[in-house]
Design a protein around this motif. Structure first.
Motif, PDB file in Angstrom:
ATOM      1  N   ASN A 220     -17.723 -13.377  22.450  1.00 49.67           N
ATOM      2  CA  ASN A 220     -16.943 -12.127  23.293  1.00 49.67           C
ATOM      3  C   ASN A 220     -18.130 -11.335  23.753  1.00 49.67           C
ATOM      4  OD1 ASN A 220     -14.237 -12.437  23.718  1.00 49.67           O
ATOM      5  ND2 ASN A 220     -13.862 -10.877  22.098  1.00 49.67           N
ATOM      6  N   GLU A 221     -18.246 -11.186  25.135  1.00 53.04           N
ATOM      7  CA  GLU A 221     -19.190 -10.278  25.781  1.00 53.04           C
ATOM      8  C   GLU A 221     -18.352  -9.655  27.154  1.00 53.04           C
ATOM      9  OE1 GLU A 221     -22.612 -12.755  26.201  1.00 53.04           O
ATOM     10  OE2 GLU A 221     -21.839 -14.036  27.907  1.00 53.04           O
ATOM     11  N   LEU A 222     -19.127  -8.689  27.483  1.00 49.67           N
ATOM     12  CA  LEU A 222     -18.806  -7.981  28.797  1.00 49.67           C
ATOM     13  C   LEU A 222     -18.869  -8.998  29.837  1.00 49.67           C
ATOM     14  CD1 LEU A 222     -20.717  -4.362  28.203  1.00 49.67           C
ATOM     15  CD2 LEU A 222     -18.007  -4.739  27.961  1.00 49.67           C
ATOM     16  N   GLY A 223     -17.801  -8.810  30.725  1.00 50.51           N
ATOM     17  CA  GLY A 223     -17.827  -9.480  31.990  1.00 50.51           C
ATOM     18  C   GLY A 223     -17.339 -10.901  31.950  1.00 50.51           C
TER      19      GLY A 223
ATOM     20  N   LEU B  36     -18.689  -1.275  32.761  1.00 52.78           N
ATOM     21  CA  LEU B  36     -18.054  -0.304  31.953  1.00 52.78           C
ATOM     22  C   LEU B  36     -17.725   0.809  32.728  1.00 52.78           C
ATOM     23  CD1 LEU B  36     -19.943  -0.241  28.618  1.00 52.78           C
ATOM     24  CD2 LEU B  36     -17.579  -0.799  28.932  1.00 52.78           C
ATOM     25  N   GLY B  37     -18.672   1.267  33.657  1.00 49.11           N
ATOM     26  CA  GLY B  37     -18.496   2.247  34.341  1.00 49.11           C
ATOM     27  C   GLY B  37     -17.302   2.212  35.485  1.00 49.11           C
ATOM     28  N   ALA B  38     -17.047   1.097  35.722  1.00 50.10           N
ATOM     29  CA  ALA B  38     -15.945   0.500  36.685  1.00 50.10           C
ATOM     30  C   ALA B  38     -14.893   0.268  35.872  1.00 50.10           C
ATOM     31  CB  ALA B  38     -16.246  -0.426  37.641  1.00 50.10           C
ATOM     32  N   VAL B  39     -14.817   0.035  34.681  1.00 54.79           N
ATOM     33  CA  VAL B  39     -13.732  -0.367  33.872  1.00 54.79           C
ATOM     34  C   VAL B  39     -13.140  -1.525  34.293  1.00 54.79           C
ATOM     35  CG1 VAL B  39     -11.631   0.762  32.608  1.00 54.79           C
ATOM     36  CG2 VAL B  39     -13.127   2.306  33.616  1.00 54.79           C
ATOM     37  N   VAL B  40     -13.812  -2.464  34.485  1.00 52.67           N
ATOM     38  CA  VAL B  40     -13.395  -3.969  34.887  1.00 52.67           C
ATOM     39  C   VAL B  40     -12.587  -4.559  33.714  1.00 52.67           C
ATOM     40  CG1 VAL B  40     -14.061  -6.214  35.751  1.00 52.67           C
ATOM     41  CG2 VAL B  40     -15.232  -4.177  36.645  1.00 52.67           C
ATOM     42  N   LYS B  41     -11.357  -4.716  33.984  1.00 50.12           N
ATOM     43  CA  LYS B  41     -10.419  -5.094  32.836  1.00 50.12           C
ATOM     44  C   LYS B  41      -9.750  -6.577  32.991  1.00 50.12           C
ATOM     45  CE  LYS B  41      -7.585  -2.132  31.474  1.00 50.12           C
ATOM     46  NZ  LYS B  41      -6.407  -1.057  31.171  1.00 50.12           N
TER      47      LYS B  41
ATOM     48  N   PHE C 113     -11.347  -7.203  38.468  1.00 50.36           N
ATOM     49  CA  PHE C 113     -10.922  -6.151  39.228  1.00 50.36           C
ATOM     50  C   PHE C 113     -10.526  -5.178  37.988  1.00 50.36           C
ATOM     51  CE2 PHE C 113      -9.806  -9.768  41.388  1.00 50.36           C
ATOM     52  CZ  PHE C 113     -10.023  -9.485  42.363  1.00 50.36           C
ATOM     53  N   THR C 114     -10.582  -3.736  38.398  1.00 52.04           N
ATOM     54  CA  THR C 114     -10.264  -2.585  37.647  1.00 52.04           C
ATOM     55  C   THR C 114      -8.721  -2.550  37.116  1.00 52.04           C
ATOM     56  OG1 THR C 114     -10.145  -1.069  39.359  1.00 52.04           O
ATOM     57  CG2 THR C 114     -12.303  -1.595  38.519  1.00 52.04           C
ATOM     58  N   THR C 115      -7.711  -2.938  37.979  1.00 55.74           N
ATOM     59  CA  THR C 115      -6.368  -2.897  37.672  1.00 55.74           C
ATOM     60  C   THR C 115      -5.782  -4.104  37.874  1.00 55.74           C
ATOM     61  OG1 THR C 115      -5.892  -2.034  40.085  1.00 55.74           O
ATOM     62  CG2 THR C 115      -6.611  -0.432  38.399  1.00 55.74           C
TER      63      THR C 115
END
Length: 356
Positions: A164-167, A284-289, A309-311
């Motif tokens: 598990n990692e960001l992105g 993280l700054g863009a809260v890409v979810k 995307f963020t939302t």
């Protein structure tokens, strides 16, 4: 496993050479083009300029449909699919086997029609013999794919192929996509509800629940009004956005979520100085979810604003614009329960995403 025996020669034949799903797709496409060319040649030789009988004329449109399915399958990145879908090679082989079987039926039907109505000698000359034998050999190769799993020989589950990692898609998202939902449920406190959600409770009763990922900080809320619709897979709630011709459910959003670390983990990751840390900071700054599963299946990496995307609204807007025409391959539509105008391949299954 016993090897096949050539009954005529009494000798044991070697097993078919291994093949990958992508090689099979490309090869069957070439064979299909040969079938269409041979059909046209026989029409020109035996029939033209007379009127082509309907039973012969009907074959090429069927072949065109199969060709479109193969071309759609050719857009997939088979080395990347195991990171998203359980047994992706096996599933691809199953879809290809159906197509090859339909091609065999077409070849048999075409030759039989021409032999019965135009040239009895075709029974001996067998104009489709090489194609017939090649297609049967391809089926033997496709039958071997479950034993080989060429793109995932260790047969690891998608959530176990990478940490598990960001992105990246979260392990929890991959689990829910592959029917191993381990999410936790919790009630949403009334003081945390939006005005629209309060009005919904007043009109329909019930409650709002959170589906909370067991692997990261992601959670999504949904409305339930009865015991039979009390989980994320059975809720009747449909999400829509003005100007977007796509409906979806919370379960689809959960399947697409990216790893979101808990605040403690985020702070820990930010304390190191590296290129990866700077990249993680941007995410993280863009809260890409959310990530687009259809883009990822085609081999595209998850990049902010392009395929991540963020939302949820941004995600389905992208899907509406990029994946409506052409639609993703059938194996993706079926796996992610995608409908067109409310219709899925299995009328008994509920859709998670609907192109309206």
């Amino acid at each position: 496993m016993a090897l096949p025996v050539d009954a005529g020669a009494g000798m044991v034949l070697p097993p078919p050479d291994p093949i990958t799903p992508r090689q099979a797709v490309d090869d069957v496409l070439l064979i299909l083009m040969q079938i269409r060319h041979k059909l046209k040649t026989m029409i020109d030789w035996y029939i033209y300029p007379e009127i082509i009988p309907n039973e012969i004329q009907a074959y090429d449109p069927r072949l065109v449909i199969l060709q479109q399915r193969l071309r759609s399958m050719a857009t997939l990145s088979y080395p990347q699919l195991p990171y998203l879908i359980d047994n992706s090679d096996v599933i691809a082989a199953q879809y290809l086997t159906v197509i090859v079987s339909q091609l065999l039926n077409s070849v048999h039907g075409i030759q039989k029609i021409f032999m019965n109505h135009y040239d009895r000698d075709l029974e001996d000359s067998r104009p489709f013999a090489t194609i017939w034998e090649t297609l049967n050999y391809r089926i033997e190769q496709l039958n071997q794919i479950p034993n080989l799993n060429p793109n995932n020989p260790r047969r690891l589950r998608p959530e176990d192929l990478r940490a598990n990692e960001l992105g990246n898609f979260c392990r929890g998202a991959l689990q829910i996509s592959n029917n191993r939902d381990k999410g936790r449920l919790s009630f949403v406190d009334k003081k945390d509800l939006l005005d629209e959600e309060r009005r919904k409770l007043k009109a329909f009763g019930g409650a709002f629940l959170n589906w909370e990922c067991p692997e990261c900080a992601y959670k999504v809320r949904y409305h339930v009004a009865s015991s039979v619709t009390s989980n994320i897979h059975s809720t009747d709630e449909i999400r829509e956005h003005d100007g977007v011709a796509v409906q979806y459910r919370s379960s689809f959003a959960a399947k697409c979520h990216l790893y979101l670390p808990l605040s403690e983990k985020a702070k820990a990751s930010m304390s190191t100085s590296s290129t990866n840390t700077r990249r993680d900071s941007n995410i993280l700054g863009a809260v890409v979810k959310y990530g687009c599963v259809f883009c990822f299946a085609r081999g595209r990496q998850l990049e902010r604003g392009d395929s991540a995307f963020t939302t949820a609204r941004d995600l389905v807007e992208h899907i509406d614009h990029e994946h409506r025409n052409p639609l993703p391959p059938s194996m993706m539509l079926h796996r992610f329960l995608v409908a067109v105008e409310g219709k899925t391949h299995d009328e008994w299954k509920r859709w998670d995403l609907n192109f309206v």
